[in-house]
Design a protein around this motif. Sequence first.
Motif, PDB file in Angstrom:
ATOM      1  N   SER A   1      16.569  11.224  -4.558  1.00 41.46           N
ATOM      2  CA  SER A   1      17.002   9.882  -4.170  1.00 41.46           C
ATOM      3  C   SER A   1      15.818   8.974  -3.867  1.00 41.46           C
ATOM      4  N   ARG A   2      14.778   9.511  -3.246  1.00 40.90           N
ATOM      5  CA  ARG A   2      13.590   8.697  -2.960  1.00 40.90           C
ATOM      6  C   ARG A   2      12.826   8.370  -4.239  1.00 40.90           C
ATOM      7  N   ARG A   3      12.862   9.259  -5.196  1.00 38.65           N
ATOM      8  CA  ARG A   3      12.237   8.963  -6.487  1.00 38.65           C
ATOM      9  C   ARG A   3      12.951   7.795  -7.169  1.00 38.65           C
TER      10      ARG A   3
ATOM     11  N   GLN B   1      14.584   5.396  -5.652  1.00 40.61           N
ATOM     12  CA  GLN B   1      14.239   4.193  -4.894  1.00 40.61           C
ATOM     13  C   GLN B   1      12.869   3.660  -5.297  1.00 40.61           C
ATOM     14  N   THR B   2      11.915   4.576  -5.483  1.00 40.34           N
ATOM     15  CA  THR B   2      10.570   4.164  -5.884  1.00 40.34           C
ATOM     16  C   THR B   2      10.588   3.525  -7.266  1.00 40.34           C
ATOM     17  N   ARG B   3      11.321   4.112  -8.198  1.00 40.40           N
ATOM     18  CA  ARG B   3      11.399   3.546  -9.549  1.00 40.40           C
ATOM     19  C   ARG B   3      11.983   2.147  -9.522  1.00 40.40           C
ATOM     20  N   ARG B   4      13.030   1.952  -8.716  1.00 38.75           N
ATOM     21  CA  ARG B   4      13.646   0.622  -8.619  1.00 38.75           C
ATOM     22  C   ARG B   4      12.675  -0.397  -8.032  1.00 38.75           C
ATOM     23  N   ALA B   5      11.953   0.000  -6.985  1.00 37.58           N
ATOM     24  CA  ALA B   5      11.028  -0.922  -6.325  1.00 37.58           C
ATOM     25  C   ALA B   5       9.888  -1.324  -7.253  1.00 37.58           C
ATOM     26  N   ILE B   6       9.364  -0.367  -7.994  1.00 37.40           N
ATOM     27  CA  ILE B   6       8.262  -0.674  -8.906  1.00 37.40           C
ATOM     28  C   ILE B   6       8.752  -1.521 -10.071  1.00 37.40           C
ATOM     29  N   ARG B   7       9.942  -1.236 -10.558  1.00 38.73           N
ATOM     30  CA  ARG B   7      10.507  -2.047 -11.653  1.00 38.73           C
ATOM     31  C   ARG B   7      10.683  -3.499 -11.219  1.00 38.73           C
ATOM     32  N   ALA B   8      11.074  -3.717  -9.965  1.00 41.76           N
ATOM     33  CA  ALA B   8      11.264  -5.081  -9.470  1.00 41.76           C
ATOM     34  C   ALA B   8       9.941  -5.843  -9.427  1.00 41.76           C
ATOM     35  N   ILE B   9       8.852  -5.146  -9.165  1.00 45.94           N
ATOM     36  CA  ILE B   9       7.531  -5.780  -9.160  1.00 45.94           C
ATOM     37  C   ILE B   9       7.027  -6.018 -10.581  1.00 45.94           C
ATOM     38  N   ARG B  10       7.288  -5.066 -11.450  1.00 43.08           N
ATOM     39  CA  ARG B  10       6.711  -5.101 -12.798  1.00 43.08           C
ATOM     40  C   ARG B  10       7.395  -6.089 -13.741  1.00 43.08           C
ATOM     41  N   GLU B  11       8.729  -6.165 -13.705  1.00 42.72           N
ATOM     42  CA  GLU B  11       9.450  -6.924 -14.723  1.00 42.72           C
ATOM     43  C   GLU B  11       9.066  -8.395 -14.799  1.00 42.72           C
TER      44      GLU B  11
ATOM     45  N   SER C   1       0.816  -1.219   0.000  1.00 41.21           N
ATOM     46  CA  SER C   1       0.000   0.000   0.000  1.00 41.21           C
ATOM     47  C   SER C   1       0.848   1.267   0.000  1.00 41.21           C
ATOM     48  N   THR C   2       2.067   1.197   0.517  1.00 41.03           N
ATOM     49  CA  THR C   2       2.939   2.376   0.555  1.00 41.03           C
ATOM     50  C   THR C   2       3.311   2.851  -0.843  1.00 41.03           C
ATOM     51  N   MET C   3       3.227   1.961  -1.826  1.00 42.23           N
ATOM     52  CA  MET C   3       3.579   2.350  -3.191  1.00 42.23           C
ATOM     53  C   MET C   3       2.471   3.146  -3.862  1.00 42.23           C
ATOM     54  N   LYS C   4       1.296   3.199  -3.241  1.00 41.85           N
ATOM     55  CA  LYS C   4       0.214   3.998  -3.812  1.00 41.85           C
ATOM     56  C   LYS C   4       0.390   5.479  -3.500  1.00 41.85           C
ATOM     57  N   THR C   5       1.125   5.785  -2.449  1.00 36.45           N
ATOM     58  CA  THR C   5       1.441   7.180  -2.113  1.00 36.45           C
ATOM     59  C   THR C   5       2.914   7.259  -1.709  1.00 36.45           C
ATOM     60  N   PRO C   6       3.828   7.029  -2.662  1.00 40.14           N
ATOM     61  CA  PRO C   6       5.251   7.027  -2.311  1.00 40.14           C
ATOM     62  C   PRO C   6       5.755   8.410  -1.946  1.00 40.14           C
ATOM     63  N   ASP C   7       6.821   8.442  -1.165  1.00 44.82           N
ATOM     64  CA  ASP C   7       7.461   9.695  -0.803  1.00 44.82           C
ATOM     65  C   ASP C   7       8.371  10.115  -1.956  1.00 44.82           C
ATOM     66  N   LEU C   8       8.019  11.181  -2.642  1.00 39.34           N
ATOM     67  CA  LEU C   8       8.783  11.623  -3.810  1.00 39.34           C
ATOM     68  C   LEU C   8       9.390  13.003  -3.616  1.00 39.34           C
ATOM     69  N   LYS C   9       9.593  13.392  -2.369  1.00 45.50           N
ATOM     70  CA  LYS C   9      10.054  14.748  -2.098  1.00 45.50           C
ATOM     71  C   LYS C   9      11.504  14.974  -2.492  1.00 45.50           C
TER      72      LYS C   9
ATOM     73  N   VAL D   1       7.971  14.687 -12.978  1.00 40.23           N
ATOM     74  CA  VAL D   1       8.568  14.371 -11.681  1.00 40.23           C
ATOM     75  C   VAL D   1      10.037  13.979 -11.867  1.00 40.23           C
ATOM     76  N   SER D   2      10.319  13.107 -12.831  1.00 47.98           N
ATOM     77  CA  SER D   2      11.687  12.637 -13.053  1.00 47.98           C
ATOM     78  C   SER D   2      12.606  13.735 -13.563  1.00 47.98           C
ATOM     79  N   HIS D   3      12.045  14.692 -14.334  1.00 47.35           N
ATOM     80  CA  HIS D   3      12.865  15.737 -14.969  1.00 47.35           C
ATOM     81  C   HIS D   3      12.630  17.110 -14.350  1.00 47.35           C
ATOM     82  N   GLN D   4      12.069  17.131 -13.156  1.00 45.22           N
ATOM     83  CA  GLN D   4      11.710  18.408 -12.538  1.00 45.22           C
ATOM     84  C   GLN D   4      12.887  19.355 -12.429  1.00 45.22           C
ATOM     85  N   TYR D   5      14.069  18.842 -12.139  1.00 40.09           N
ATOM     86  CA  TYR D   5      15.234  19.689 -11.906  1.00 40.09           C
ATOM     87  C   TYR D   5      16.279  19.541 -13.002  1.00 40.09           C
ATOM     88  N   ASP D   6      15.855  19.207 -14.220  1.00 39.86           N
ATOM     89  CA  ASP D   6      16.806  19.177 -15.335  1.00 39.86           C
ATOM     90  C   ASP D   6      17.499  20.521 -15.475  1.00 39.86           C
ATOM     91  N   ASP D   7      16.730  21.588 -15.307  1.00 46.14           N
ATOM     92  CA  ASP D   7      17.286  22.938 -15.252  1.00 46.14           C
ATOM     93  C   ASP D   7      17.038  23.458 -13.841  1.00 46.14           C
TER      94      ASP D   7
END
Length: 440
Positions: A86-88, A90-100, A75-83, A274-280
């Motif tokens: 680095s936490r973003r 971590q979330t991408r890695r965790a979801i990829r492990a479930i999805r692949e 259930s924590t993946m439904k509202t992940p901490d993306l502040k 979200v992933s590219h928020q700070y490209d600039d």
Amino acid sequence: MHSWLPNRRVLTMLSAVLLVAWSVTTGIVFGEEANVPDRTWLYAQPKIHYPDAIEESFASGRTPVRVIVHLEAPSTMKTPDLKTVSRRKQTRRAIRAIREPVVQRIESDDVTVNREFNYIPAMAVSVSAQGLEQLVDDGDIATIEPDRILTAHTTQGIALMQASALGDAYAGEGVAIAICDTGIDYIHSRLGGDSFPNAKVIGGYDFGDDDSDPMDTNGHGTHCAGIAAGDASSSGDYAGGVAPGVKLYALKITTGFTGGAYASDMVAAWEWCVSHQYDDPDNPILVISTSFGVGGYSGNCDAVSSVLTESAADVANAGISIFASSGNDGYCGKIASPACISHVISVGAVFDDNIGGYGFCVEEESCASNKQAYTACSTGYISWAYTTAADRVAPYSNVSESLDLFAPSHMATTTDIGDDFVDDFGGTSRPAPMPPVWRP
């Protein structure tokens, strides 16, 4: 979008009998051109949300049918901490492990993965009837919802918003807004006037065609970009955007020249922000503006599309605000999705001046004034605005108690593709890009 038709072949009497017997046991019934799920089976599956929409897609012959699959996940993946970045990650890695493992198991001639999401344990897929049954039987798949098609909600109003004085002191420098739409004509002289990326349109992606060039060939996104942040000028009817100092990201969610987009492509664009928020780092993405939507819903509509709702929450968690148009049906107690979703700021339309008498197509259930049957409207009804005035709600604007903001609409002069301008841009598409950028 892939096209698919079953192979035609001549069946012997015996093979035809075997095929019918197999279809009865599996719940699949074949039509002349494409197979469709058995209706009783379809509506009996608790995993399938809004089976009527999925049934309609199969019945229309648009096979394979696009759906969004939600995976079993904590259930924590439904509202992940993306502040933080680095936490973003971590979330991408965790979801990829479930999805692949699920992707490796389900991909076949009957199931094609169209879109994988980064911050939601879900993915968009195209399925045949057999593929849909395969997804229902998979224990790692929690729910299946239709991948809905969202459509565009087609003097600048600056004076009415009292934004001129504010704009003189604050033109939007240090902020980027993502235009989630049909792309942006970045060659336009008021929108950078150079190859992509440029000084105005500093990044983006084409999710509709899945390539790196978000050039607008429709015009709608360029209209919205000009309203938000087109460069100012002292000559001509176009005075520039509400905040000409703002940088833009062009996120094209439509395919080719069309004006419709799948919900999954909109979610992919939101996640990209979200992933590219700070490209600039000097111009972080703080706002997403989207003038697309579907349907009409009273109150909160979070339950209508889990993938849009979860993605909107992720975007808000990352510190980005989404502004969405309320829709152009003339509903008096309903607004479109995603405008009606939590964490999305909905924007309706008001006139900014007396523009004279106009007629606007509205839905039959609209309570707009002076409504009458009108065959020239695809909806069958028109509302005549015999008198218009500043701050008066436009007859076509969807409104409800949950509507957040109004902004000026109709007869706007703004940028168009081909380094051109239009002087009649309206609908709730026009006000959606305005409120995000005139407030410091």
